[in-house]
Scaffold this motif. Structure first.
Motif, PDB file in Angstrom:
ATOM      1  N   MET A   1       0.847  -1.194   0.000  1.00  0.00           N
ATOM      2  CA  MET A   1       0.000   0.000   0.000  1.00  0.00           C
ATOM      3  C   MET A   1       0.883   1.245   0.000  1.00  0.00           C
ATOM      4  O   MET A   1       1.912   1.292   0.651  1.00  0.00           O
ATOM      5  N   HIS A   2       0.457   2.233  -0.695  1.00  0.00           N
ATOM      6  CA  HIS A   2       1.200   3.490  -0.800  1.00  0.00           C
ATOM      7  C   HIS A   2       0.673   4.532   0.180  1.00  0.00           C
ATOM      8  O   HIS A   2       0.749   5.724  -0.087  1.00  0.00           O
ATOM      9  N   ALA A   3       0.145   4.084   1.299  1.00  0.00           N
ATOM     10  CA  ALA A   3      -0.503   4.991   2.246  1.00  0.00           C
ATOM     11  C   ALA A   3       0.440   6.077   2.741  1.00  0.00           C
ATOM     12  O   ALA A   3       0.038   7.220   2.907  1.00  0.00           O
ATOM     13  N   ARG A   4       1.706   5.745   2.960  1.00  0.00           N
ATOM     14  CA  ARG A   4       2.655   6.761   3.451  1.00  0.00           C
ATOM     15  C   ARG A   4       2.832   7.884   2.429  1.00  0.00           C
ATOM     16  O   ARG A   4       2.878   9.044   2.780  1.00  0.00           O
ATOM     17  N   TYR A   6       0.704   8.854   0.146  1.00  0.00           N
ATOM     18  CA  TYR A   6      -0.502   9.665   0.074  1.00  0.00           C
ATOM     19  C   TYR A   6      -0.733  10.453   1.354  1.00  0.00           C
ATOM     20  O   TYR A   6      -1.297  11.528   1.316  1.00  0.00           O
ATOM     21  N   ALA A   7      -0.266   9.931   2.473  1.00  0.00           N
ATOM     22  CA  ALA A   7      -0.339  10.704   3.710  1.00  0.00           C
ATOM     23  C   ALA A   7       0.507  11.966   3.572  1.00  0.00           C
ATOM     24  O   ALA A   7       0.118  13.043   4.011  1.00  0.00           O
ATOM     25  N   ALA A   8       1.674  11.849   2.925  1.00  0.00           N
ATOM     26  CA  ALA A   8       2.528  13.021   2.701  1.00  0.00           C
ATOM     27  C   ALA A   8       1.827  14.019   1.786  1.00  0.00           C
ATOM     28  O   ALA A   8       1.868  15.235   2.024  1.00  0.00           O
ATOM     29  N   ALA A   9       1.158  13.526   0.759  1.00  0.00           N
ATOM     30  CA  ALA A   9       0.417  14.414  -0.140  1.00  0.00           C
ATOM     31  C   ALA A   9      -0.727  15.085   0.613  1.00  0.00           C
ATOM     32  O   ALA A   9      -1.016  16.263   0.402  1.00  0.00           O
ATOM     33  N   CYS A  10      -1.346  14.357   1.529  1.00  0.00           N
ATOM     34  CA  CYS A  10      -2.432  14.945   2.328  1.00  0.00           C
ATOM     35  C   CYS A  10      -1.888  16.025   3.249  1.00  0.00           C
ATOM     36  O   CYS A  10      -2.520  17.063   3.427  1.00  0.00           O
ATOM     37  N   ARG A  11      -0.715  15.800   3.830  1.00  0.00           N
ATOM     38  CA  ARG A  11      -0.129  16.834   4.686  1.00  0.00           C
ATOM     39  C   ARG A  11       0.078  18.112   3.888  1.00  0.00           C
ATOM     40  O   ARG A  11      -0.161  19.207   4.379  1.00  0.00           O
ATOM     41  N   LYS A  12       0.505  17.981   2.639  1.00  0.00           N
ATOM     42  CA  LYS A  12       0.681  19.156   1.781  1.00  0.00           C
ATOM     43  C   LYS A  12      -0.672  19.796   1.490  1.00  0.00           C
ATOM     44  O   LYS A  12      -0.815  21.014   1.506  1.00  0.00           O
ATOM     45  N   ALA A  13      -1.685  18.967   1.264  1.00  0.00           N
ATOM     46  CA  ALA A  13      -3.029  19.478   0.968  1.00  0.00           C
ATOM     47  C   ALA A  13      -3.632  20.195   2.166  1.00  0.00           C
ATOM     48  O   ALA A  13      -4.516  21.029   2.015  1.00  0.00           O
ATOM     49  N   LEU A  14      -3.155  19.896   3.365  1.00  0.00           N
ATOM     50  CA  LEU A  14      -3.714  20.524   4.567  1.00  0.00           C
ATOM     51  C   LEU A  14      -3.498  22.023   4.599  1.00  0.00           C
ATOM     52  O   LEU A  14      -4.093  22.717   5.410  1.00  0.00           O
ATOM     53  N   ALA A  22      -9.537  18.194   0.088  1.00  0.00           N
ATOM     54  CA  ALA A  22      -8.338  18.052  -0.741  1.00  0.00           C
ATOM     55  C   ALA A  22      -7.616  16.751  -0.420  1.00  0.00           C
ATOM     56  O   ALA A  22      -7.167  16.040  -1.324  1.00  0.00           O
ATOM     57  N   CYS A  23      -7.527  16.417   0.839  1.00  0.00           N
ATOM     58  CA  CYS A  23      -6.891  15.171   1.252  1.00  0.00           C
ATOM     59  C   CYS A  23      -7.659  13.973   0.696  1.00  0.00           C
ATOM     60  O   CYS A  23      -7.075  13.018   0.201  1.00  0.00           O
ATOM     61  N   ARG A  24      -8.967  14.051   0.753  1.00  0.00           N
ATOM     62  CA  ARG A  24      -9.798  12.974   0.215  1.00  0.00           C
ATOM     63  C   ARG A  24      -9.544  12.802  -1.280  1.00  0.00           C
ATOM     64  O   ARG A  24      -9.367  11.691  -1.768  1.00  0.00           O
ATOM     65  N   ASP A  25      -9.480  13.920  -2.012  1.00  0.00           N
ATOM     66  CA  ASP A  25      -9.266  13.851  -3.454  1.00  0.00           C
ATOM     67  C   ASP A  25      -7.900  13.267  -3.792  1.00  0.00           C
ATOM     68  O   ASP A  25      -7.784  12.432  -4.683  1.00  0.00           O
ATOM     69  N   VAL A  26      -6.871  13.689  -3.082  1.00  0.00           N
ATOM     70  CA  VAL A  26      -5.520  13.167  -3.309  1.00  0.00           C
ATOM     71  C   VAL A  26      -5.504  11.665  -3.035  1.00  0.00           C
ATOM     72  O   VAL A  26      -4.929  10.881  -3.787  1.00  0.00           O
ATOM     73  N   SER A  27      -6.156  11.253  -1.966  1.00  0.00           N
ATOM     74  CA  SER A  27      -6.185   9.843  -1.592  1.00  0.00           C
ATOM     75  C   SER A  27      -6.904   9.006  -2.633  1.00  0.00           C
ATOM     76  O   SER A  27      -6.430   7.936  -3.022  1.00  0.00           O
ATOM     77  N   ARG A  28      -8.043   9.485  -3.093  1.00  0.00           N
ATOM     78  CA  ARG A  28      -8.813   8.730  -4.094  1.00  0.00           C
ATOM     79  C   ARG A  28      -8.018   8.525  -5.371  1.00  0.00           C
ATOM     80  O   ARG A  28      -8.039   7.451  -5.956  1.00  0.00           O
ATOM     81  N   ARG A  29      -7.319   9.568  -5.801  1.00  0.00           N
ATOM     82  CA  ARG A  29      -6.508   9.439  -7.018  1.00  0.00           C
ATOM     83  C   ARG A  29      -5.437   8.376  -6.850  1.00  0.00           C
ATOM     84  O   ARG A  29      -5.037   7.737  -7.817  1.00  0.00           O
ATOM     85  N   GLY A  30      -4.972   8.182  -5.650  1.00  0.00           N
ATOM     86  CA  GLY A  30      -3.936   7.185  -5.384  1.00  0.00           C
ATOM     87  C   GLY A  30      -4.468   5.835  -4.984  1.00  0.00           C
ATOM     88  O   GLY A  30      -3.692   4.941  -4.653  1.00  0.00           O
TER      89      GLY A  30
END
Length: 104
Positions: A1-4, A6-14, A22-30
């Motif tokens: 799983m690439h959760a780490r 996408y978690a980093a991308a979510c931190r940026k989206a915050l 934004a975090c939800r959208d980044v996560s869904r794309r991944g």
């Protein structure tokens, strides 16, 4: 799983105003599933989050009460009155919705 990743991308989206969305959208794309793979918690229970799927778990603060207290304090300080309170602790609550869960 690439959760780490996408978690980093979510931190940026915050840094965005609609951070939970934004975090939800980044996560869904991944391909990261909320809440199965990643829990998302918003802040301030903003109306902009209402139509978000899954519904975001969020904190809620009594903004009207906080504004009234701040106004009273500002007026008292303007009159030269000392503030004798050690601190202010508004009653913040957690509203659990569909964006949090136990990871699979």
């Amino acid at each position: 799983m690439h959760a780490r990743r996408y978690a980093a991308a979510c931190r940026k989206a915050l840094r965005l105003p609609e951070s939970a969305a934004a975090c939800r959208d980044v996560s869904r794309r991944g391909g990261v599933r909320i809440p199965a793979d990643l829990s998302v918690v918003g802040f301030d229970d903003l109306p902009v989050a209402a139509p978000v799927e899954p519904p975001p778990t969020t904190t809620h603060q009594p903004l009207a009460e906080m504004a009234a207290t701040a106004t009273e304090l500002a007026l008292a300080l303007g009159r030269g009155e000392a503030d004798t309170r050690a601190g202010l602790e508004p009653a913040t609550t957690l509203t659990a919705r569909g964006s949090t869960g136990v990871p699979s």
